[in-house]
Write a protein that holds these residues in place. Structure first.
Motif, PDB file in Angstrom:
ATOM      1  N   LEU A 113       0.823  -1.211   0.000  1.00 11.09           N
ATOM      2  CA  LEU A 113       0.000   0.000   0.000  1.00 11.09           C
ATOM      3  C   LEU A 113       0.858   1.262   0.000  1.00 11.09           C
ATOM      4  O   LEU A 113       1.755   1.421   0.828  1.00 11.09           O
ATOM      5  CB  LEU A 113      -0.911   0.033   1.230  1.00 11.09           C
ATOM      6  N   PRO A 120       0.321  13.104   5.160  1.00 12.61           N
ATOM      7  CA  PRO A 120       0.236  11.728   5.665  1.00 12.61           C
ATOM      8  C   PRO A 120      -1.113  11.467   6.339  1.00 12.61           C
ATOM      9  O   PRO A 120      -2.011  12.309   6.293  1.00 12.61           O
ATOM     10  CB  PRO A 120       1.372  11.664   6.683  1.00 12.61           C
ATOM     11  N   SER A 121      -1.291  10.301   6.920  1.00 12.44           N
ATOM     12  CA  SER A 121      -2.536   9.964   7.608  1.00 12.44           C
ATOM     13  C   SER A 121      -2.225   9.431   8.995  1.00 12.44           C
ATOM     14  O   SER A 121      -1.348   8.576   9.165  1.00 12.44           O
ATOM     15  CB  SER A 121      -3.294   8.901   6.815  1.00 12.44           C
ATOM     16  N   ALA A 122      -2.991   9.930   9.979  1.00 12.29           N
ATOM     17  CA  ALA A 122      -2.808   9.457  11.355  1.00 12.29           C
ATOM     18  C   ALA A 122      -3.149   7.973  11.462  1.00 12.29           C
ATOM     19  O   ALA A 122      -2.589   7.255  12.282  1.00 12.29           O
ATOM     20  CB  ALA A 122      -3.698  10.269  12.298  1.00 12.29           C
ATOM     21  N   PHE A 123      -4.074   7.515  10.609  1.00 18.66           N
ATOM     22  CA  PHE A 123      -4.564   6.141  10.724  1.00 18.66           C
ATOM     23  C   PHE A 123      -3.768   5.150   9.880  1.00 18.66           C
ATOM     24  O   PHE A 123      -3.857   3.959  10.084  1.00 18.66           O
ATOM     25  CB  PHE A 123      -6.048   6.085  10.375  1.00 18.66           C
ATOM     26  N   ARG A 127       1.259   1.653   8.211  1.00 12.58           N
ATOM     27  CA  ARG A 127       0.426   0.706   7.473  1.00 12.58           C
ATOM     28  C   ARG A 127       0.394   0.982   5.982  1.00 12.58           C
ATOM     29  O   ARG A 127      -0.277   0.288   5.230  1.00 12.58           O
ATOM     30  CB  ARG A 127      -0.995   0.738   8.021  1.00 12.58           C
ATOM     31  N   ILE A 178      -7.135   2.461  -4.747  1.00  8.89           N
ATOM     32  CA  ILE A 178      -8.265   2.062  -3.919  1.00  8.89           C
ATOM     33  C   ILE A 178      -8.716   3.222  -3.071  1.00  8.89           C
ATOM     34  O   ILE A 178      -7.949   4.099  -2.701  1.00  8.89           O
ATOM     35  CB  ILE A 178      -7.988   0.844  -3.017  1.00  8.89           C
ATOM     36  N   ARG A 179      -9.995   3.223  -2.784  1.00  4.45           N
ATOM     37  CA  ARG A 179     -10.541   4.262  -1.930  1.00  4.45           C
ATOM     38  C   ARG A 179     -10.789   3.626  -0.578  1.00  4.45           C
ATOM     39  O   ARG A 179     -11.357   2.559  -0.469  1.00  4.45           O
ATOM     40  CB  ARG A 179     -11.865   4.783  -2.482  1.00  4.45           C
ATOM     41  N   TYR A 180     -10.341   4.282   0.422  1.00  7.01           N
ATOM     42  CA  TYR A 180     -10.477   3.803   1.777  1.00  7.01           C
ATOM     43  C   TYR A 180     -11.905   4.119   2.200  1.00  7.01           C
ATOM     44  O   TYR A 180     -12.276   5.265   2.321  1.00  7.01           O
ATOM     45  CB  TYR A 180      -9.493   4.584   2.648  1.00  7.01           C
ATOM     46  N   PRO A 181     -12.744   3.147   2.414  1.00  4.39           N
ATOM     47  CA  PRO A 181     -14.165   3.405   2.553  1.00  4.39           C
ATOM     48  C   PRO A 181     -14.539   4.088   3.850  1.00  4.39           C
ATOM     49  O   PRO A 181     -15.472   4.849   3.917  1.00  4.39           O
ATOM     50  CB  PRO A 181     -14.762   2.010   2.558  1.00  4.39           C
ATOM     51  N   LEU A 182     -13.794   3.827   4.905  1.00  3.53           N
ATOM     52  CA  LEU A 182     -14.140   4.435   6.183  1.00  3.53           C
ATOM     53  C   LEU A 182     -14.028   5.943   6.097  1.00  3.53           C
ATOM     54  O   LEU A 182     -14.689   6.674   6.787  1.00  3.53           O
ATOM     55  CB  LEU A 182     -13.178   3.969   7.272  1.00  3.53           C
ATOM     56  N   TYR A 183     -13.123   6.360   5.283  1.00  2.00           N
ATOM     57  CA  TYR A 183     -12.797   7.770   5.238  1.00  2.00           C
ATOM     58  C   TYR A 183     -12.887   8.202   3.779  1.00  2.00           C
ATOM     59  O   TYR A 183     -11.990   8.799   3.220  1.00  2.00           O
ATOM     60  CB  TYR A 183     -11.394   8.013   5.777  1.00  2.00           C
ATOM     61  N   ARG A 186     -11.055  10.766   1.219  1.00  2.00           N
ATOM     62  CA  ARG A 186      -9.961  11.425   1.906  1.00  2.00           C
ATOM     63  C   ARG A 186      -8.589  10.865   1.550  1.00  2.00           C
ATOM     64  O   ARG A 186      -7.623  11.590   1.509  1.00  2.00           O
ATOM     65  CB  ARG A 186     -10.181  11.343   3.409  1.00  2.00           C
ATOM     66  N   TYR A 187      -8.498   9.572   1.321  1.00  2.00           N
ATOM     67  CA  TYR A 187      -7.191   8.991   1.104  1.00  2.00           C
ATOM     68  C   TYR A 187      -7.017   8.543  -0.337  1.00  2.00           C
ATOM     69  O   TYR A 187      -7.900   7.932  -0.912  1.00  2.00           O
ATOM     70  CB  TYR A 187      -6.981   7.782   2.011  1.00  2.00           C
ATOM     71  N   LEU A 189      -4.930   5.987  -2.157  1.00  3.53           N
ATOM     72  CA  LEU A 189      -4.058   4.837  -1.942  1.00  3.53           C
ATOM     73  C   LEU A 189      -3.826   4.100  -3.255  1.00  3.53           C
ATOM     74  O   LEU A 189      -4.730   3.963  -4.067  1.00  3.53           O
ATOM     75  CB  LEU A 189      -4.706   3.864  -0.961  1.00  3.53           C
TER      76      LEU A 189
ATOM     77  N   GLU B   9      -6.657  15.578  11.522  1.00  7.90           N
ATOM     78  CA  GLU B   9      -6.991  14.155  11.634  1.00  7.90           C
ATOM     79  C   GLU B   9      -6.167  13.602  12.783  1.00  7.90           C
ATOM     80  O   GLU B   9      -4.971  13.853  12.856  1.00  7.90           O
ATOM     81  CB  GLU B   9      -6.599  13.474  10.311  1.00  7.90           C
ATOM     82  N   ASP B  85       3.199  11.241  14.668  1.00  8.60           N
ATOM     83  CA  ASP B  85       2.535  10.640  13.496  1.00  8.60           C
ATOM     84  C   ASP B  85       1.041  10.440  13.656  1.00  8.60           C
ATOM     85  O   ASP B  85       0.339  10.232  12.670  1.00  8.60           O
ATOM     86  CB  ASP B  85       3.134   9.253  13.226  1.00  8.60           C
TER      87      ASP B  85
END
Lengths: 252, 252
Positions: A113, A120-123, A127, A178-183, A186-187, A189, B9, B85
């Motif tokens: 990924l 960047p993303s906190a989540f 990962r 891919i689209r991150y569905p939860l968010y 926003r992302y 990927l 975020e 992060d």
């Protein structure tokens, strides 16, 4: 004697990898310790393959033999109760005595990924590989096509690996967004998926590192053919970081 | 004087919440410290609302005034370089001096994630409420409908909150299943989304805790109407854990 097959999901961020290394927490060591606690017996866990420090698994397979009569489902529950939260047994079942997680595997698939956006993303920290530069997915796809099939992948094998047979067959390789569905929305990927009959040391990460150089137009998509032919690690791109890599499937 | 608006975020797992509490890391404290380092000036950050310990944000809004002339985009990059992060500034822009993150907000939306399957997930630990019991989504939806609109939500407000005005308007509430795309077919997630003109203390988590009792058939979907009317916290269900809750939107 019974042969128990485990399907395992783990977040590799906190581990030195699958394999036991003294004084460092490894996935294998952690699960073996949990099994010992539950079964009151020392067992040796055999995985489909080792994963490196920081590499994740959505679907790792491992097996062990035991004299215990504990039902597989009960063992799964007991393991999940004992294991830390970042390792989960998603299935436990009895396998034939001839089943061997590594030798019986016909192919394995990894997903890599890439978080390809400006921030960047906190989540997705640990990962996905945060890569803020513009990438041409089309060029990455063109380049990937040259890798499909049976080739000598020495150029993509860590130079210190000492592997003798470097011929592997890539059954499938794809580059997709891919689209991150939860968010949603926003992302951004990008996922690189590679299925092969076997992987050399760092092969998946070296392929991804090279495809990123192509996507960024530092090397042409056609040069993948040449890179394979040189059989020289230094002709390929850098090794992509471990934290974007997931073992996603083992086929038997 | 300039008024800077930040979109933020954060993964709330490691924090005591938004608000500063002595000796505990809070989101506010962490961002204010980063701003102070960059701007060489003490600033006070105002958020759209506080989030509790363990609660996440995909989209929190906060603003502060400063005498600094630093361009907003440069400030964003500098903040992301300095922040840990698990906190990311996804946008920074200059707002009018009359903009106030809390008072200017017309509505906010939260999403609550429930991992509804037999085994937990290594990747969703601290990010979804693992709830292995069978749930009727249909009953949860029916129950949620009673909450839509303007009501006195005292029954869903933490009893120690001391709130005087407990009348709020839920503009939208939905219960849906989502598939986690990275790990397709593997996770069964249920998302409860609630948009309201304001939220009482623990309101979102108390609503979710009650909907879960409905989904599990411990209380009837029709009793939501009665629970609202009692105006008594003890008539509603338990408070769902913080780690499934995400602030996902603030509308101005």
């Amino acid at each position: 004697m019974r042969n128990i097959k485990l399907e395992i999901e783990y977040d590799g961020a906190a581990y030195c990898g699958w394999q036991i290394q003294n004084y460092q927490p490894s996935i294998q060591k952690t699960i073996e310790a949990a099994l010992r606690k539950i079964l009151q017996e020392k067992v040796k866990l055999i995985a489909s393959g080792r994963t490196d420090a920081g590499v994740h698994a959505l679907f790792q397979v491992a097996n062990f033999t035991t004299g215990s009569a504990i039902p597989a489902e009960k063992l799964q529950r007991a393991l999940n109760a004992v294991l830390p939260d970042d390792i989960v047994i998603t299935r436990a079942k009895e396998a034939g005595l001839d089943f061997h997680s590594r030798f019986s595997a016909r192919s394995k698939a990894y997903q890599y990924l890439i978080l390809n956006q400006r921030y960047p993303s906190a989540f997705l920290r640990n990962r996905a590989y945060f890569y803020p530069y513009p990438l041409s997915i089309q060029l990455m796809r063109q380049a990937a096509r040259y890798l499909q099939g049976r080739h000598d992948f020495r150029s993509f094998c860590a130079s210190h690996s000492g592997a003798k047979n470097t011929i592997k067959k890539i059954k499938k390789i794809s580059v997709s967004t891919i689209r991150y569905p939860l968010y949603a929305k926003r992302y951004r990927l990008i996922a690189v998926e590679i299925e092969a009959d076997g992987f050399l040391y760092n092969m998946a990460r070296n392929i991804v590192g090279t495809l990123l150089e192509v996507g960024r137009k530092k090397i042409g998509s056609g040069s993948l053919k040449k890179i394979l032919l040189t059989k020289d690690r230094s002709s390929a791109g850098p090794t992509a970081p471990a934290n974007g890599l997931y073992l996603i499937r083992v086929n038997y």
